[in-house]
Structure formats: C-alpha cells, structure tokens
Enzyme design. Structure first.
Site, short mmCIF file in Angstrom:
data_model
loop_
_atom_site.label_atom_id
_atom_site.label_comp_id
_atom_site.label_asym_id
_atom_site.label_seq_id
_atom_site.Cartn_x
_atom_site.Cartn_y
_atom_site.Cartn_z
N LEU A 96 -6.65 -8.41 1.03
CA LEU A 96 -6.90 -10.00 1.86
C LEU A 96 -7.08 -9.06 3.73
O LEU A 96 -6.29 -8.29 3.82
CB LEU A 96 -5.77 -10.36 1.51
CG LEU A 96 -4.16 -10.05 2.34
CD1 LEU A 96 -3.80 -10.27 4.17
CD2 LEU A 96 -3.23 -11.53 1.68
N THR A 104 0.72 -0.94 -0.10
CA THR A 104 0.05 -0.14 0.45
C THR A 104 0.47 0.92 0.15
O THR A 104 1.56 1.27 1.37
CB THR A 104 -0.63 0.07 1.16
OG1 THR A 104 -1.34 -1.57 1.14
CG2 THR A 104 -1.84 1.36 1.32
N CYS A 159 -2.23 -2.30 9.02
CA CYS A 159 -2.70 -1.56 7.61
C CYS A 159 -4.00 0.21 8.51
O CYS A 159 -3.63 1.14 7.88
CB CYS A 159 -3.80 -1.92 7.52
SG CYS A 159 -2.77 -3.67 6.94
N GLY A 204 -16.23 -1.05 20.44
CA GLY A 204 -14.92 -1.64 21.07
C GLY A 204 -14.14 -0.75 21.58
O GLY A 204 -14.20 -0.02 21.53
N ARG A 252 0.67 -5.87 16.02
CA ARG A 252 0.88 -4.15 15.73
C ARG A 252 0.14 -4.09 16.29
O ARG A 252 -1.04 -3.87 15.45
CB ARG A 252 1.56 -4.15 14.19
CG ARG A 252 2.92 -4.73 13.67
CD ARG A 252 3.22 -4.88 11.87
NE ARG A 252 2.42 -5.92 11.65
CZ ARG A 252 2.95 -5.82 9.97
NH1 ARG A 252 3.69 -5.19 9.30
NH2 ARG A 252 1.78 -6.92 9.62
N GLU A 274 -6.22 -10.43 7.43
CA GLU A 274 -5.04 -10.91 7.81
C GLU A 274 -6.40 -12.19 8.61
O GLU A 274 -7.57 -11.18 9.37
CB GLU A 274 -4.55 -10.25 8.84
CG GLU A 274 -3.52 -9.76 8.69
CD GLU A 274 -2.68 -9.20 8.65
OE1 GLU A 274 -2.62 -9.70 10.70
OE2 GLU A 274 -1.69 -8.19 9.15
N PHE A 290 -18.48 -3.78 10.24
CA PHE A 290 -17.01 -2.65 10.68
C PHE A 290 -17.68 -1.81 11.22
O PHE A 290 -17.73 -0.93 11.44
CB PHE A 290 -16.80 -2.34 9.39
CG PHE A 290 -15.49 -3.43 8.99
CD1 PHE A 290 -14.06 -3.18 9.26
CD2 PHE A 290 -15.29 -4.28 8.16
CE1 PHE A 290 -12.81 -3.37 9.27
CE2 PHE A 290 -14.55 -5.17 8.19
CZ PHE A 290 -13.89 -4.54 8.25
P1 NAD Z 1 5.24 -7.52 6.36
O1 NAD Z 1 5.93 -6.86 7.79
O2 NAD Z 1 4.17 -8.29 7.23
O3 NAD Z 1 6.82 -7.69 5.62
C1 NAD Z 1 7.09 -7.47 4.77
C2 NAD Z 1 8.31 -8.02 4.84
O4 NAD Z 1 9.17 -7.64 3.77
C3 NAD Z 1 9.30 -8.69 5.81
O5 NAD Z 1 9.26 -9.60 5.69
C4 NAD Z 1 10.57 -7.86 5.65
O6 NAD Z 1 12.18 -8.15 5.47
C5 NAD Z 1 10.37 -7.85 3.78
N1 NAD Z 1 11.42 -7.20 3.00
C6 NAD Z 1 11.69 -5.57 3.46
N2 NAD Z 1 12.66 -5.10 3.02
C7 NAD Z 1 12.74 -6.24 2.18
C8 NAD Z 1 13.90 -5.87 0.35
N3 NAD Z 1 14.13 -4.74 0.64
N4 NAD Z 1 13.56 -7.30 0.20
C9 NAD Z 1 13.10 -8.05 0.12
N5 NAD Z 1 11.91 -8.24 1.63
C10 NAD Z 1 11.85 -7.34 2.39
O7 NAD Z 1 4.39 -6.86 5.54
P2 NAD Z 1 3.11 -6.94 5.53
O8 NAD Z 1 1.83 -6.97 6.53
O9 NAD Z 1 2.69 -7.81 4.09
O10 NAD Z 1 2.37 -5.39 4.58
C11 NAD Z 1 3.05 -5.64 3.22
C12 NAD Z 1 2.44 -4.21 2.45
O11 NAD Z 1 1.22 -4.70 2.12
C13 NAD Z 1 2.33 -3.33 3.41
O12 NAD Z 1 2.05 -2.44 2.27
C14 NAD Z 1 0.81 -3.25 3.86
O13 NAD Z 1 0.30 -1.64 4.33
C15 NAD Z 1 0.40 -3.74 2.70
N6 NAD Z 1 -1.30 -4.25 2.85
C16 NAD Z 1 -0.60 -5.38 3.72
C17 NAD Z 1 -1.89 -6.19 4.43
C18 NAD Z 1 -2.32 -6.94 5.34
O14 NAD Z 1 -3.52 -7.04 5.92
N7 NAD Z 1 -0.70 -7.30 6.81
C19 NAD Z 1 -3.12 -6.41 3.79
C20 NAD Z 1 -3.13 -5.76 2.61
C21 NAD Z 1 -2.42 -5.04 2.27
#
Ligand code: NAD
Length: 455
Positions: free
Chosen positions: A159, A127, A269, A262, A342, A161, A258
C-alpha cells in the site's frame, strides 16, 4: 476468520480495518496506549483518506476492536499479523527488535494454549530482510517446543500512504510466502475478496516473498534517483527536464510513473529498504552498487536543492547568507495526502536552514501537528498557507499538495519580502514566473530571474 494485528500504524491499522470490512473479526493491538485510546474514542491516530469512516463502520458492526493487552489479542486469533516497524539500525542493518519481541509474545501465548489448539498462522507483514520470517519461525518453535502446531507466512504489503485504503482493497497483486501448503490455502481464502476482479495472488516460498518487497521498492527508488540525475544533467546543459520527461515517457517501455524530478524520495520505506538491500549485500558478500548509488543520489538531491537556496542568498544584493532570513515552507510531509514526516526532505532543509541562522515557517494541510510534536517550538507552524509568506524572504515548495498547484501569484508576491520561489516539485511553469516577475528556481530547469524581482 479471527485476526489480530500487532502494531496499529499505517500498515497494521489499514490492514486490520480493511480485513474487518470483509467480515473478519479483527483485534488491533498496539503497545502505545495513546493510539489505542484514540481509536477506542472513535478517532484515528493517522491521516489516511477514507480510514476514519471505515473504522466507524466496522466498530459499529462489532467486527473491529482495539487493545493494549497482548494475551487478549492473541488468545483466540486464528491469524496474527506482525505489522510493527522495522527501522534502519545505526549500522545500516534493519532493527528487528520489534519483530522479535512480537514473535516472542505470540510464542508465549501459543505455548500456554498447548498442543490441542487449532494452529495459528503467524503472518509477517512488516518489511523484513530475507530470512527473517524463517528466523521468527525458528524462535517461536524454540519457545513453544516440538509438539505444538503453528504456521508462518510472509505477506509483504504494497500500500501507498495517502491511498492506503484504496490500495489495500484493490491490490495490483497479493504476495504470500509459505513453507506449508495449508498456510497458503488459509491466506488465499483470506485474500479471496480482494483478488476477485482478476488481480493475481502469488503463493511462493518465504524467501522469495520477502525479496519481492525489496525488489519492488528498490526499483521504484531507482526510478526516482534516475530522473533526478537526468534533471541535474539538464541543469548543467540548459535542457528542460519537463520536455525531456515528455519525450522519454511516451515510450511505453518506460512509462511515466515515479519519474518526476524533485527533492528525492523520503518516507519510512524507500530510504530504509534501499539501505536494507545494501546491508543484505554486505552480509552476504554480494555487490549492491546500484542500491548504493540510488541511495547516494537521493541523499545528494536535497542537499543540492538546499545549495540553490544558500547560493541565492549568498549573492550580491540578496543579503549575505541565510542568517536572519525567514523561509516559508509549503508542505512538510514527505509526500502529499499523508501526515507522515519520516525522512521528509522539507524537514532536512528546515533543520539545515535553522542551523545557518534562518527562521523557518511551515504550512502543511495535515502534517503540521506531527512536525510540532517531533520538534516542539523549533519551527513556526502556521495554520494558513499564505500567512507563512508575510515578510518572508522566500517561499519553498517542498511537498506537492494540490492546494499549492494554482496559487494566487500576485498575493504571494505582495506578501513576500523578496519575490523568490524555490520549487522543489516543479509545480509552476517558468513562463508564469516571468509574467509575475518572480525569481524562480526549480529542478532540472533553468532558473527564472526577472531583474526587478531580486530583492
Ligand atoms: P508504524 O511505525 O506506523 O507502526 C508500527 C506500530 O507498531 C507502532 O504503532 C508501534 O507502537 C507498534 N509496535 C511496535 N512494537 C510492538 C509490539 N511489540 N507489539 C505491538 N505493537 C508494537 O509503521 P508502519 O509504517 O505501519 O510500517 C510497519 C511495517 O510495514 C514496516 O516494516 C514497514 O516497512 C512496512 N510497510 C510500510 C508501509 C508504509 O507505507 N508505511 C508500506 C508497506 C510496508
């Protein structure tokens, strides 16, 4: 297709695994050796229902591999998905350093492969603030020079979590932003198996695709802050938010998702994406009063609930403050069915309580390990939910895991020193608490204070 995921977190791993499951050859790359080792050894570094089984299936079929070597990860890939974190920076803007590092690594490999390569599609799945994908495209172009072909696309992920595999496999919609038709065609082909049942794939310009993600998350965050504000008004006037919710949500225009009062939203996010909108507003001179209010209401909500705990213990006969008290927290993840802590409301309250001299015990079905890892030795992590209660001064419900919904109230009462529950998720009926003689505080409903239950 040959695909590479950069970042094997909640998004990268789920995306990589689900895309390998439709027959693509996927390499999941991460800079954290420990994560990659876990995956190579058949484990899963995150808790996500159904994911471990799907990893095993696709590894066995030789479609899914893991590496920490970026050159190996990028060389043969036709599409490279940037799935790295985009956390909030100190000034409230989005920290894009991980995204830019990934883009520069990809650019280095594209440059080395030279002008005769099949153009890779660099897909932004993280994002990112509006304009970032174009900035990434420009940075790659700067590094590779004018003659080497590549495409970019923005493909925001929706998605949740805790239901990530299901959400990825059966998306309500897929959104793709492109600036070249061919990139849109390739992305549409890739997602075809996921939209077969009639769900739409929207191919649009890159800036709009980036904005879809923020508009969606901020709308959901707004709903949560809205219902919390209504709950607070209910408390002030003696109304019951549960009944108000029923009456309000029966209106089809409103719906019931939603809209649960709570402790406010947490996770990686909603807090960050609301702040990103505020930051984009500042940067562009656009008013974002609503996003600011949504954020402020959310921050205040957990503080307001914590005040209920403090006020209870400041009262006559309840022992003069939190110092020396033991509080038992059920649920530490920011929501059920995930190990993600988080911005979890439980952890804010535990740190505040600890600062006031209380001992905090915590139980969580899957997030306990992460709490201990992030806060070694700070809290008493208890592996059994009832054991947290032994001689504690109160129970705090901070995550609505299913196993907390119909507990043995007599057992709770017998184990606790003071029969007090602070329910941040409105899991119980007030009548149940009166029946069991438990002092009970919840959100948007009057407290229950059976005289004999106050210690
Ligand atoms: P996360 O922290 O779980 O995973 C990110 C991963 O990227 C980590 O394992 C980290 O080690 C790795 N990383 C960092 N720099 C790197 C590099 N240069 N090369 C290779 N790997 C690298 O994050 P996440 O929750 O998966 O979120 C990722 C993105 O997706 C964010 O922008 C978030 O806003 C978006 N997003 C998250 C969700 C969610 O529910 N978690 C849903 C939709 C969108």
């Amino acid at each position: 297709m040959r695909l590479t995921m950069i970042g094997t977190g909640y998004v990268g791993l789920v995306t990589g695994v689900c895309l390998s499951n439709t027959g693509n050859d996927v390499i999941c790359y991460d800079v954290i050796q420990e994560k990659i080792n876990t995956l190579k050894n058949g484990g899963c570094p995150i808790y996500e229902p159904g994911l471990t089984e799907l990893i095993a299936k696709n590894v066995k079929a030789n479609r899914l591999t893991f590496t920490t070597d970026f050159a190996e990860a990028y060389r043969d890939a036709q599409m490279v998905f940037i799935c790295v974190g985009t956390p909030t920076g100190e000034d409230g803007s989005t920290n894009l350093s991980y995204v830019m590092k990934a883009a520069e690594d990809i650019a280095g490999v594209i440059k080395e492969l030279g002008p005769d390569q099949e153009p890779k599609v660099v897909v932004m799945k993280s994002t990112v603030p509006v304009g970032t994908t174009v900035a990434v495209r420009d940075r790659i172009r700067e590094i590779v020079g004018p003659s080497i072909p590549f495409f970019v696309a923005d493909n925001p992920e929706f998605l949740k979590e805790g239901a990530a595999v299901q959400d990825f496999n059966y998306p309500d919609r897929v959104v793709v932003g492109v600036d070249e038709e061919r990139a849109g065609e390739l992305m549409s082909d890739l997602y075809e198996p996921f939209v077969r049942q009639g769900h739409p794939i929207y191919v649009m310009d890159i800036l709009s695709a980036e904005m879809v993600k923020y508009a969606s998350n901020n709308f959901l965050a707004t709903k949560i802050s809205f219902i919390n504000e209504m709950a607070n008004l209910c408390e002030a006037f003696g109304a019951d938010i549960t009944r108000v919710r029923e009456g309000m949500c029966a209106d089809k225009r409103i719906g019931n998702q939603f809209l649960y009062p709570g402790l406010g939203y947490g996770g990686s996010c909603f807090p960050k994406d609301t702040l990103a909108c505020i930051s984009m507003g500042k940067q562009s001179g656009t008013d974002t009063q609503l996003s600011q209010a949504v954020h402020d209401v959310n921050q205040a909500q957990r503080e307001r609930f914590f005040e209920k705990i403090e006020n209870h213990f400041a009262g006559e006969g309840t022992g003069g403050g939190l110092s020396g008290k033991t509080l038992a927290f059920w649920g530490m993840a920011f929501k059920p069915h995930t190990d993600d802590i988080r911005e979890a409301p439980a952890l804010s309250m535990m740190s505040w309580a600890k600062a006031k001299g209380a001992t905090c015990r915590g139980f969580d079905p899957v997030a306990a390990e992460n709490v201990e890892k992030e806060n070694p030795g700070v809290y008493e992590i208890v592996p059994q939910m009832y054991e947290t209660l032994r001689d504690a001064d109160a129970l705090i419900i901070s995550t609505d895991w299913d196993e907390f919904k119909t507990p043995d109230f007599d057992r709770i009462k017998n184990l606790l020193k003071g029969a007090v529950i602070f329910d941040g998720r409105n899991l119980y009926k007030r009548s149940q608490m009166t029946e069991h003689g438990i002092t009970y505080y919840s959100v948007g409903r009057a407290p229950v204070a059976p005289e004999h239950a106050v210690s």
